[in-house]
Write an enzyme that holds these catalytic residues in place. Structure first.
Site, PDB file in Angstrom:
ATOM      1  N   GLU A 216       4.147  -4.803   7.221  1.00  0.00           N
ATOM      2  CA  GLU A 216       4.667  -3.306   7.947  1.00  0.00           C
ATOM      3  C   GLU A 216       5.417  -3.739   9.129  1.00  0.00           C
ATOM      4  O   GLU A 216       5.303  -2.328   9.637  1.00  0.00           O
ATOM      5  CB  GLU A 216       2.994  -3.538   8.033  1.00  0.00           C
ATOM      6  CG  GLU A 216       1.786  -3.222   7.034  1.00  0.00           C
ATOM      7  CD  GLU A 216       1.731  -4.739   6.425  1.00  0.00           C
ATOM      8  OE1 GLU A 216       0.803  -4.366   5.196  1.00  0.00           O
ATOM      9  OE2 GLU A 216       3.051  -5.980   5.983  1.00  0.00           O
TER      10      GLU A 216
ATOM     11  N   GLU B   5      -2.579  -8.635   1.453  1.00  0.00           N
ATOM     12  CA  GLU B   5      -3.603  -8.810   2.264  1.00  0.00           C
ATOM     13  C   GLU B   5      -4.948  -9.151   1.031  1.00  0.00           C
ATOM     14  O   GLU B   5      -5.784  -9.773   1.207  1.00  0.00           O
ATOM     15  CB  GLU B   5      -4.291  -7.999   2.808  1.00  0.00           C
ATOM     16  CG  GLU B   5      -3.127  -7.493   3.715  1.00  0.00           C
ATOM     17  CD  GLU B   5      -3.724  -6.728   4.922  1.00  0.00           C
ATOM     18  OE1 GLU B   5      -4.044  -6.520   6.131  1.00  0.00           O
ATOM     19  OE2 GLU B   5      -3.066  -5.035   4.452  1.00  0.00           O
TER      20      GLU B   5
ATOM     21  N   ALA C  83       0.974  -1.215  -0.150  1.00  0.00           N
ATOM     22  CA  ALA C  83       0.062  -0.210   0.036  1.00  0.00           C
ATOM     23  C   ALA C  83       0.616   1.530  -0.023  1.00  0.00           C
ATOM     24  O   ALA C  83       1.745   1.356   0.584  1.00  0.00           O
ATOM     25  CB  ALA C  83      -1.075  -0.267   0.972  1.00  0.00           C
TER      26      ALA C  83
ATOM     27  N   GLY D 292      -0.468  -4.824   1.455  1.00  0.00           N
ATOM     28  CA  GLY D 292      -1.891  -4.957   1.223  1.00  0.00           C
ATOM     29  C   GLY D 292      -1.364  -5.664  -0.179  1.00  0.00           C
ATOM     30  O   GLY D 292      -2.985  -6.037  -0.482  1.00  0.00           O
TER      31      GLY D 292
END
Length: 717
Positions: A140, A118, A69, A115
C-alpha cells in the site's frame, strides 16, 4: 437479481468448512466493498453448524489467492471520513474472522497482497505454496497509503516490529521461504498438497501465537522500541526526503498500536488511511498504477500481434546481453545473439550468467533453473537459425550506415515476416529503414540502461511501419517485463527529448559556479532518485552528450549544450564506466566523490549562490515545457504515456504523477508565470510554449478529473 457471491462454503464430512474465494469474470481475486456483506454471510453460515471443526480459506483462481483490494473504491471517496469508514468496514470484517473460536487457516497460492494478506493475517494460521507465483506483501505504501484493514496492527505482533516496519515501509513482497523464515506463514508446501496440509492444520486445533525471537522481544520493549523507531524514522526520511506522507503515518500508527494497545491502533490506522487517501501524493501514485495497468491491455496498434517463438539480437556487450537476459528470463523465449566476434558474445552470455547467479546466491532460484534459463540463450558469429526468428533486435553502435547494413543483412537471412527492431537513442527510424526492401517490418525499440532494471521501452514506428509490426513489438516488450510507450519518429523521441534540456540546464548551473553536489542534492530533494550531474555520469558522458547535437539541429538553440563541456569529453571523462566523470568512482568499497579537478578543467571556483529550490525549478521547468511540446507535436499519444514515460524512464518523482499531472497540480497559469519569470532572468530558452500558454488562458487541464484515468481500471492494491 442477486449478485453472485465471490465466497462459497462447502462442508466436508469431518466438519471442516472450505471457503473458496472466486470473483466471477475476473482473472484475479480482488476485495471489493460489496464483499463485506458476502464475507459476513459466509461466516454466519459456517457458525450455524454446531459441529464446525474449523475453516480453510482458499482461492478458486489458478494463480492468485487475493491480489489486494480494488482501489477504485478509494477514488469513489469524496472525503477523508468516507475513506476512514471504508477502512473501518474492512477492519470489522477481518475481526469477524479473527474472533472465530475454531481454527481458520489461509491456504495461499499465488499473489497474496494488500487486503489479501490482511485477510490471511486475520486467520489463525497460514500455509502457502512453494510456487514462484506465490508472493506475500503489503504494497500500500507504493500507492501513498497504508494497510487499512488491520494489517499495521496484526503484522508487528506476528513477526515483530522491525520486520513489520521493513515490509510496511518498502511495500516489498516475499517469496514462500522468506515468509516462512519471518514467521509470516506457518508452513510451505507444493501446490498439490496445499488443501490437504491446511486441513491437517485445522484438525490439530487452534494454535496460540508463537512467541517472537529474543531480538524482536527486546525491540518490542519500551527502550528497544524507542531506539527502533528513531533509527527507522531517520532512515526513511533520508530515503524519502519527506515526500511520502504514508511513511510517517505508518510509523505513527504502528507505534500507537504497540504503545497504547490494539483498539487505539485500529482507530489510528483507519483515521490515517482516510487522511492519506485524500493526499495529492496518493492520488498521483494511484494514477500511475491505473495507467500502467491500462497499458498492459493495449496492443499499441489496431492489429493482432504475430506469434512470438524465437528472438534474435544483433550485437553483444552489455546492451545486447541485457536484452537477451530479459527476453530469456522474463519472456521465456529462446534468443540468439550474433556478433562479429566472440569478444562481443562472451560478455553478453556472462552478463546473464552473473544476474542469474545472484538469484541463486540469494536462494531465489535453483542452480537447475539457472541452467534452464541459460539454455535459452545462444550466440554465434553468423546468421545460422535467424530464418526462424520472429523479431530481431539490433543493438549495434549508433552509426546510421552500420544500422542500414544490418537491415539489409537481416532481410537476406530472415523470413518475410521478421520484425527488425533497432535499439537507437538518436537515429531516425525512417532513415534506418530508407533502403529496406520491407520497410513495413522496421521499427525502433529504445531500451534504457541497465536493461534488466529499467522498466520502460519506447516503441518507435516510422511512416511505413505496419500495424502488425507495432503490435508484435509491443507484445514482445511486455513479454520482456517492460512497459512500452509508442512514440513518434522525431529527434530524441520522448524521453531523451525532455531529459536533454533538464541536464543542459543543470550544466548551466554548474558553469555559473554552483557546486556539483549542490545541484544533485537540489534535484534529489525535489524527488528525483539521482541528480542530473550524477545521471550524466551513470548514462555515460559520451553517450549522454551524443544526442544533443542531433536535437539542436532538429529543434533549435534550446538544445545547444554549453561549449565548455567539450573540455570534459576531451579529458576522457566518460562517467562511472571508466571511473571518472564529474565524480570519481574508486571501486566497490569506496563511495563516489566529486572530482575537484573538474572545476580546474572548467575554470570555475565553486560556491553555493543559488537556493536548492531555484536550481530545481530551473531544471524541472525546462522539462515540463518540453513535455508539453511533445504532446502538442504528437510525439507522444497522450498525457498518460508522457507521465508513464517520464516516471519509468528517467525517474520523474512518482508522487507528483509525471510532468502532466504535476502541471495540473500547479495549474498551467502558474507554470507559464514561472517560465516567464525565468525567461526574464535567464533567457529565451525558458519562454513557455504556445500550447502551454493556451491552456493557461483557457484554464484547461491535461486530465479532465482526478478520477478520469481510474474509471476503466479493475486493478488491486
Amino acid at each position: 437479481m442477486a449478485t453472485q457471491s465471490a465466497f462459497t462454503l462447502s462442508m466436508r464430512l469431518d466438519n471442516i468448512g472450505v471457503i473458496t474465494v472466486d470473483v466471477a469474470g475476473e482473472k484475479l481475486n480482488t476485495l471489493k466493498a460489496e464483499f463485506i456483506s458476502q464475507i459476513k454471510a459466509i461466516i454466519n453460515e459456517a457458525r450455524r453448524n454446531p459441529e464446525l471443526a474449523g475453516l480453510v480459506i482458499i482461492s478458486g483462481k489458478p494463480d492468485s489467492f487475493i491480489a489486494g483490494a480494488d482501489i477504485t473504491m478509494i477514488a469513489a471517496c469524496q472525503t477523508a471520513r468516507e475513506a476512514e469508514d471504508l477502512a473501518k468496514q474492512g477492519q470489522r470484517v477481518m475481526a469477524e474472522i479473527a474472533s472465530l473460536s475454531v481454527p481458520v487457516v489461509a491456504a495461499i497460492h499465488g499473489a497474496c497482497l494488500g487486503g489479501g494478506l490482511e485477510l490471511a493475517l486475520a486467520c489463525n494460521q497460514r500455509v502457502c505454496t512453494l510456487d514462484e507465483k506465490t508472493r506475500l506483501g503489503l504494497p500500500e505504501v507504493q500507492l501513498g497509503l497504508l494497510p487499512g484493514s488491520g494489517g499495521t496492527q496484526r503484522l508487528p505482533l506476528l513477526i515483530g516490529a522491525s520486520h513489520a516496519l521493513d515490509l510496511l515501509l518498502t511495500g516489498k513482497t516475499l517469496r514462500a521461504k522468506q515468509a516462512l523464515k519471518l514467521g509470516l506463514v506457518d508452513d510451505v508446501v507444493p501446490q498439490t498438497i496445499l488443501l490437504e496440509t491446511a486441513i491437517g492444520m485445522v484438525l490439530k486445533g487452534r494454535r496460540p501465537r508463537k512467541s517472537l525471537p529474543l531480538r524482536e522481544r527486546l525491540l518490542n520493549g519500551p527502550a528497544g522500541r524507542a531506539l527502533l523507531f528513531s533509527l527507522v524514522a531517520k532512515r526513511a526520511q533520508a530515503k524519502s526526503r519527506g515526500h511520502y506522507p504514508a511513511i510517517k503515518k505508518i510509523l505513527s500508527v504502528v507505534r500507537t498500536g504497540l504503545h497504547h494497545g490494539r483498539s487505539a491502533g485500529y482507530a489510528a490506522e483507519a483515521k490515517a488511511f482516510g487522511e492519506l487517501a485524500m493526499t495529492p501524493e496518493s492520488a498521483a501514485l494511484r494514477s500511475l498504477f491505473f495507467a500502467s495497468t491500462q497499458m498492459k491491455k493495449e496492443l499499441g496498434a489496431e492489429a493482432k500481434p504475430r506469434e512470438l517463438n524465437a528472438i534474435g539480437v544483433l550485437g553483444g556487450g552489455l546492451m545486447g546481453g541485457g536484452i537477451a537476459f530479459v527476453t530469456a528470463s522474463r519472456g521465456k523465449l529462446p534468443v540468439r545473439i550474433k556478433d562479429i566476434n566472440a569478444q562481443g558474445i562472451n560478455p553478453a552470455l556472462k552478463y546473464s550468467w552473473d544476474l542469474l547467479s545472484k538469484k541463486v546466491a540469494r536462494r531465489h532460484m535453483t542452480p537447475a533453473e539457472r541452467q534452464r534459463q541459460m539454455a535459452r540463450i545462444s550466440g554465434g558469429m553468423d546468421y545460422q537459425g535467424f530464418g526462424r526468428r520472429d523479431v530481431i533486435i539490433e543493438a549495434v553502435f549508433e552509426d546510421l550506415m552500420l544500422k542500414q547494413k544490418m537491415v539489409a543483412e537481416v532481410e537476406a537471412n530472415a523470413s518475410a515476416q521478421t520484425v527488425f527492431a533497432s535499439n537507437t537513442s538518436s537515429l531516425s527510424i525512417g532513415e534506418i529503414a530508407a533502403h529496406a526492401r520491407r520497410p513495413e517490418n522496421v521499427i525502433g525499440l529504445h531500451y534504457f540502461s541497465p536493461v534488466d532494471k529499467m522498466p520502460l521501452v519506447e516503441v518507435i514506428p516510422h511512416a511505413s511501419t505496419s500495424a502488425a509490426t507495432i503490435a508484435t513489438t509491443v507484445a514482445l516488450a511486455k513479454r520482456q517485463g517492460k512497459t512500452p510507450i509508442v512514440v513518434a519518429d522525431r529527434a530524441g523521441f520522448y524521453v531523451n527529448r525532455i531529459l536533454a534540456p533538464y541536464i543542459i540546464e543543470a550544466m548551466r548551473c554548474l558553469l555559473e559556479g554552483e557546486p556539483i553536489e549542490t545541484i544533485d542534492e537540489a534535484l534529489m530533494d525535489f524527488g528525483f532518485p539521482v541528480g542530473p550531474v550524477q545521471l550524466l555520469d551513470e548514462v555515460g558522458i559520451d553517450v549522454g552528450t551524443h544526442i544533443m547535437p542531433v536535437l539542436e539541429q532538429a529543434l533549435g538553440e534550446r538544445f545547444k549544450a554549453p561549449s565548455a563541456l567539450d573540455a570534459v569529453l576531451n579529458d576522457n571523462r566518460k562517467g562511472r564506466k571508466n571511473g571518472r566523470g564529474f565524480y570519481l568512482y574508486p571501486g566497490r568499497k569506496s563511495r563516489k566523490r566529486v572530482d575537484p579537478t573538474i572545476y580546474q578543467l572548467l575554470n570555475l571556483s565553486p560556491r553555493k549562490r543559488l537556493s536548492g529550490e531555484n536550481i530545481a525549478q530551473r531544471c524541472v521547468m525546462m522539462m515540463l515545457n518540453e513535455a508539453v511540446r511533445t504532446l502538442d507535436e504528437g510525439v507522444i499519444r497522450s498525457e498518460r504515456d508522457g507521465d508513464i514515460g517520464a516516471v519509468f524512464g528517467i525517474g520523474f518523482p512518482p508522487f507528483l504523477g509525471g510532468p502532466f499531472r504535476y502541471i495540473d497540480r500547479l495549474g498551467a497559469g502558474q507554470v507559464v508565470s514561472i517560465l516567464e519569470r525565468l525567461a526574464q532572468a535567464h533567457g529565451e530558452r525558458f519562454a513557455p510554449c504556445e500550447a502551454l500558454r493556451q491552456r493557461a488562458v483557457s484554464r484547461q487541464t491535461f486530465y479532465k478529473s482526478a478520477q478520469e484515468i481510474n474509471t476503466h481500471a479493475d486493478s488491486a492494491g
